[in-house]
Write a protein that holds these residues in place. Sequence first.
Motif, PDB file in Angstrom:
ATOM      1  N   PRO A  44      10.052  12.127   1.921  1.00  0.00           N
ATOM      2  CA  PRO A  44       9.511  10.808   2.244  1.00  0.00           C
ATOM      3  C   PRO A  44       8.558  10.319   1.155  1.00  0.00           C
ATOM      4  CG  PRO A  44       8.404  12.498   3.525  1.00  0.00           C
ATOM      5  CD  PRO A  44       9.516  13.182   2.784  1.00  0.00           C
ATOM      6  N   VAL A  45       8.308   9.025   1.136  1.00  0.00           N
ATOM      7  CA  VAL A  45       7.320   8.480   0.201  1.00  0.00           C
ATOM      8  C   VAL A  45       5.964   9.092   0.519  1.00  0.00           C
ATOM      9  CG1 VAL A  45       6.124   6.381  -0.526  1.00  0.00           C
ATOM     10  CG2 VAL A  45       8.579   6.341  -0.106  1.00  0.00           C
ATOM     11  N   ARG A  46       5.198   9.343  -0.498  1.00  0.00           N
ATOM     12  CA  ARG A  46       3.887   9.974  -0.369  1.00  0.00           C
ATOM     13  C   ARG A  46       3.022   9.272   0.691  1.00  0.00           C
ATOM     14  NH1 ARG A  46       2.013  11.153  -5.940  1.00  0.00           N
ATOM     15  NH2 ARG A  46       2.761   9.050  -6.231  1.00  0.00           N
ATOM     16  N   THR A  47       2.448  10.060   1.581  1.00  0.00           N
ATOM     17  CA  THR A  47       1.483   9.542   2.561  1.00  0.00           C
ATOM     18  C   THR A  47       0.100   9.544   1.914  1.00  0.00           C
ATOM     19  OG1 THR A  47       2.748  10.391   4.438  1.00  0.00           O
ATOM     20  CG2 THR A  47       0.420   9.901   4.820  1.00  0.00           C
ATOM     21  N   VAL A  48      -0.597   8.419   2.029  1.00  0.00           N
ATOM     22  CA  VAL A  48      -1.885   8.272   1.353  1.00  0.00           C
ATOM     23  C   VAL A  48      -2.997   8.050   2.376  1.00  0.00           C
ATOM     24  CG1 VAL A  48      -3.217   6.880  -0.265  1.00  0.00           C
ATOM     25  CG2 VAL A  48      -0.812   7.370  -0.738  1.00  0.00           C
ATOM     26  N   VAL A  49      -4.051   8.843   2.253  1.00  0.00           N
ATOM     27  CA  VAL A  49      -5.228   8.707   3.105  1.00  0.00           C
ATOM     28  C   VAL A  49      -6.402   8.275   2.231  1.00  0.00           C
ATOM     29  CG1 VAL A  49      -6.832   9.900   4.649  1.00  0.00           C
ATOM     30  CG2 VAL A  49      -4.395  10.524   4.646  1.00  0.00           C
ATOM     31  N   PRO A  50      -6.956   7.065   2.444  1.00  0.00           N
ATOM     32  CA  PRO A  50      -8.085   6.609   1.618  1.00  0.00           C
ATOM     33  C   PRO A  50      -9.338   7.453   1.847  1.00  0.00           C
ATOM     34  CG  PRO A  50      -7.078   4.788   2.826  1.00  0.00           C
ATOM     35  CD  PRO A  50      -6.534   6.053   3.415  1.00  0.00           C
ATOM     36  N   LEU A  51     -10.032   7.746   0.766  1.00  0.00           N
ATOM     37  CA  LEU A  51     -11.325   8.434   0.827  1.00  0.00           C
ATOM     38  C   LEU A  51     -12.375   7.469   0.281  1.00  0.00           C
ATOM     39  CD1 LEU A  51     -10.134  11.865  -0.658  1.00  0.00           C
ATOM     40  CD2 LEU A  51     -10.273  11.227   1.754  1.00  0.00           C
ATOM     41  N   GLN A  52     -12.611   6.401   1.022  1.00  0.00           N
ATOM     42  CA  GLN A  52     -13.403   5.279   0.503  1.00  0.00           C
ATOM     43  C   GLN A  52     -14.822   5.681   0.120  1.00  0.00           C
ATOM     44  OE1 GLN A  52     -13.078   2.181   3.457  1.00  0.00           O
ATOM     45  NE2 GLN A  52     -10.989   1.658   2.869  1.00  0.00           N
ATOM     46  N   LYS A  53     -15.428   6.552   0.907  1.00  0.00           N
ATOM     47  CA  LYS A  53     -16.800   6.976   0.623  1.00  0.00           C
ATOM     48  C   LYS A  53     -16.907   7.634  -0.741  1.00  0.00           C
ATOM     49  CE  LYS A  53     -20.482   9.963   2.392  1.00  0.00           C
ATOM     50  NZ  LYS A  53     -20.888  10.895   3.481  1.00  0.00           N
ATOM     51  N   HIS A  54     -15.811   8.279  -1.180  1.00  0.00           N
ATOM     52  CA  HIS A  54     -15.839   9.050  -2.424  1.00  0.00           C
ATOM     53  C   HIS A  54     -15.032   8.392  -3.541  1.00  0.00           C
ATOM     54  CE1 HIS A  54     -17.704  12.197  -0.055  1.00  0.00           C
ATOM     55  NE2 HIS A  54     -16.714  12.092   0.815  1.00  0.00           N
ATOM     56  N   GLY A  55     -14.544   7.181  -3.300  1.00  0.00           N
ATOM     57  CA  GLY A  55     -13.812   6.460  -4.340  1.00  0.00           C
ATOM     58  C   GLY A  55     -12.482   7.080  -4.688  1.00  0.00           C
ATOM     59  N   GLY A  56     -11.792   7.596  -3.682  1.00  0.00           N
ATOM     60  CA  GLY A  56     -10.521   8.241  -3.963  1.00  0.00           C
ATOM     61  C   GLY A  56      -9.550   8.152  -2.805  1.00  0.00           C
ATOM     62  N   PHE A  57      -8.509   8.948  -2.876  1.00  0.00           N
ATOM     63  CA  PHE A  57      -7.539   9.033  -1.790  1.00  0.00           C
ATOM     64  C   PHE A  57      -6.841  10.386  -1.857  1.00  0.00           C
ATOM     65  CE2 PHE A  57      -5.332   7.151  -5.391  1.00  0.00           C
ATOM     66  CZ  PHE A  57      -4.121   7.825  -5.419  1.00  0.00           C
ATOM     67  N   MET A  58      -6.315  10.799  -0.711  1.00  0.00           N
ATOM     68  CA  MET A  58      -5.530  12.033  -0.657  1.00  0.00           C
ATOM     69  C   MET A  58      -4.070  11.687  -0.451  1.00  0.00           C
ATOM     70  SD  MET A  58      -5.597  15.303   1.976  1.00  0.00           S
ATOM     71  CE  MET A  58      -4.732  14.420   3.284  1.00  0.00           C
ATOM     72  N   GLY A  59      -3.198  12.282  -1.250  1.00  0.00           N
ATOM     73  CA  GLY A  59      -1.766  12.094  -1.101  1.00  0.00           C
ATOM     74  C   GLY A  59      -1.123  13.359  -0.554  1.00  0.00           C
ATOM     75  N   LEU A  60      -0.265  13.208   0.439  1.00  0.00           N
ATOM     76  CA  LEU A  60       0.473  14.320   1.028  1.00  0.00           C
ATOM     77  C   LEU A  60       1.936  14.167   0.635  1.00  0.00           C
ATOM     78  CD1 LEU A  60       0.503  16.797   2.933  1.00  0.00           C
ATOM     79  CD2 LEU A  60       0.944  15.205   4.818  1.00  0.00           C
ATOM     80  N   MET A  61       2.520  15.206   0.020  1.00  0.00           N
ATOM     81  CA  MET A  61       3.844  15.097  -0.579  1.00  0.00           C
ATOM     82  C   MET A  61       4.762  16.212  -0.091  1.00  0.00           C
ATOM     83  SD  MET A  61       2.355  14.260  -4.395  1.00  0.00           S
ATOM     84  CE  MET A  61       3.941  14.024  -5.189  1.00  0.00           C
ATOM     85  N   ARG A 249      12.830   5.002  -6.906  1.00  0.00           N
ATOM     86  CA  ARG A 249      12.795   3.552  -6.727  1.00  0.00           C
ATOM     87  C   ARG A 249      11.908   3.177  -5.537  1.00  0.00           C
ATOM     88  NH1 ARG A 249      16.382  -0.526  -8.409  1.00  0.00           N
ATOM     89  NH2 ARG A 249      17.770   1.086  -9.253  1.00  0.00           N
ATOM     90  N   GLU A 250      12.077   3.891  -4.439  1.00  0.00           N
ATOM     91  CA  GLU A 250      11.291   3.621  -3.239  1.00  0.00           C
ATOM     92  C   GLU A 250       9.809   3.830  -3.507  1.00  0.00           C
ATOM     93  OE1 GLU A 250      11.344   4.776   1.533  1.00  0.00           O
ATOM     94  OE2 GLU A 250      12.365   6.066   0.079  1.00  0.00           O
ATOM     95  N   GLY A 251       9.489   4.904  -4.231  1.00  0.00           N
ATOM     96  CA  GLY A 251       8.098   5.171  -4.557  1.00  0.00           C
ATOM     97  C   GLY A 251       7.505   4.108  -5.456  1.00  0.00           C
ATOM     98  N   ALA A 252       8.248   3.682  -6.464  1.00  0.00           N
ATOM     99  CA  ALA A 252       7.758   2.661  -7.402  1.00  0.00           C
ATOM    100  C   ALA A 252       7.499   1.332  -6.696  1.00  0.00           C
ATOM    101  CB  ALA A 252       8.755   2.477  -8.531  1.00  0.00           C
ATOM    102  N   LEU A 253       8.363   0.988  -5.751  1.00  0.00           N
ATOM    103  CA  LEU A 253       8.212  -0.282  -5.039  1.00  0.00           C
ATOM    104  C   LEU A 253       7.137  -0.217  -3.963  1.00  0.00           C
ATOM    105  CD1 LEU A 253      11.961  -1.375  -4.750  1.00  0.00           C
ATOM    106  CD2 LEU A 253      10.230  -2.141  -6.386  1.00  0.00           C
ATOM    107  N   SER A 254       6.568   0.969  -3.759  1.00  0.00           N
ATOM    108  CA  SER A 254       5.462   1.123  -2.814  1.00  0.00           C
ATOM    109  C   SER A 254       4.132   1.355  -3.517  1.00  0.00           C
ATOM    110  CB  SER A 254       5.722   2.310  -1.873  1.00  0.00           C
ATOM    111  OG  SER A 254       6.874   2.124  -1.111  1.00  0.00           O
ATOM    112  N   GLU A 255       4.169   2.016  -4.674  1.00  0.00           N
ATOM    113  CA  GLU A 255       2.933   2.527  -5.269  1.00  0.00           C
ATOM    114  C   GLU A 255       2.607   2.033  -6.675  1.00  0.00           C
ATOM    115  OE1 GLU A 255       2.391   6.878  -3.294  1.00  0.00           O
ATOM    116  OE2 GLU A 255       3.807   6.773  -4.953  1.00  0.00           O
TER     117      GLU A 255
END
Length: 332
Positions: A44-61, A249-255
């Motif tokens: 699946p396309v990478r799941t992204v969890v924002p880490l706003q307090k730390h200026g980042g995000f976690m990706g699950l692949m 292609r799916e990833g590029a059109l999402s990320e």
Amino acid sequence: MADPPVIIWEQEVGRLLSYMDLIPYLEDALGKFSRRDSTEVIQPVRTVVPLQKHGGFMGLMPTYMENDGVLCTKFACFYKREKGSTLPAVQATVVLLDPEYGNIKAVIDGEVITNMRTAAVSAISAKLLMPPEAEVLTILGTGKQALSHYKVFTEIFSFKEVRVWSRTKKGVERFVCSVGGPVKGCSSAEEAVRGADVIVTVTGSTEPVLFGQWVKAGAHVAAVGACRPDWRELDDVLMKAAVVYVDSREGALSESGDVLLSGAEVFAELGDVINGTKSAQREKTTVFKSLGMGVEDAVSAKLVFDQWKLKATKLLWLTMTPRISQRRWIGV
């Protein structure tokens, strides 16, 4: 009863993994992914969890390769760091599981895997798409990804000149001192890019650092940074003039901000070229937009684990050999 999971740390991963071993596995995996056969690769396309307090995000692949018996996921944290920050920009861990039982087989440091598989896929894109007799390589960026790209590109290709640029003079000087090979440090991105046959962008920039008016007609660009939909490394002029290839292609059109914000058309996945269903248009300016995929981590982790098992078996045999010899000597 399942064996307990092993932990393979960063230094050991670096000893177990080589580009020459890795590249054929990645080429095979990219081809399988682009065939879209559900029994080959489920990713699946990478799941992204924002880490706003730390200026980042976690990706699950997560990735499952049924025919290869590989079940894997990578946890990757990315951060937009302030200039001068000593905190890491990327941290990653790869977990390899047994697809039949569901237990964890190995927990593997993901930094070396991420750096090496990303650079190796960029090298595969260059092998397929760069102009014949390419002589000049340019790397924009001087971080760990820049180092891994320098290593693989100089290992498998023969460039007459390698140039590097960073936003800071200190970064360029550190890179030149650390690579252990010939490289020219440049004072501007334009100076580094003009006349280059292959250009690698591995920056942390969120705005374009590479502009189409600088790029030599027929050059190949491997764009590795800017992995979010609102981040850019390449300007609209380059994206619209080039033939654009992606890993997914799916990833590029999402990320990919480079694709989404420019409105550029994606011509093909790299796996399509490997499979022969799309052409490698070497005579034109080409861009390979790399976002990274779970299938790349999966085959890399399996290779590391297989090499680790082979090494462990050899060590066990070496420790047992004196005992076996002694038993034979005393007639037991």
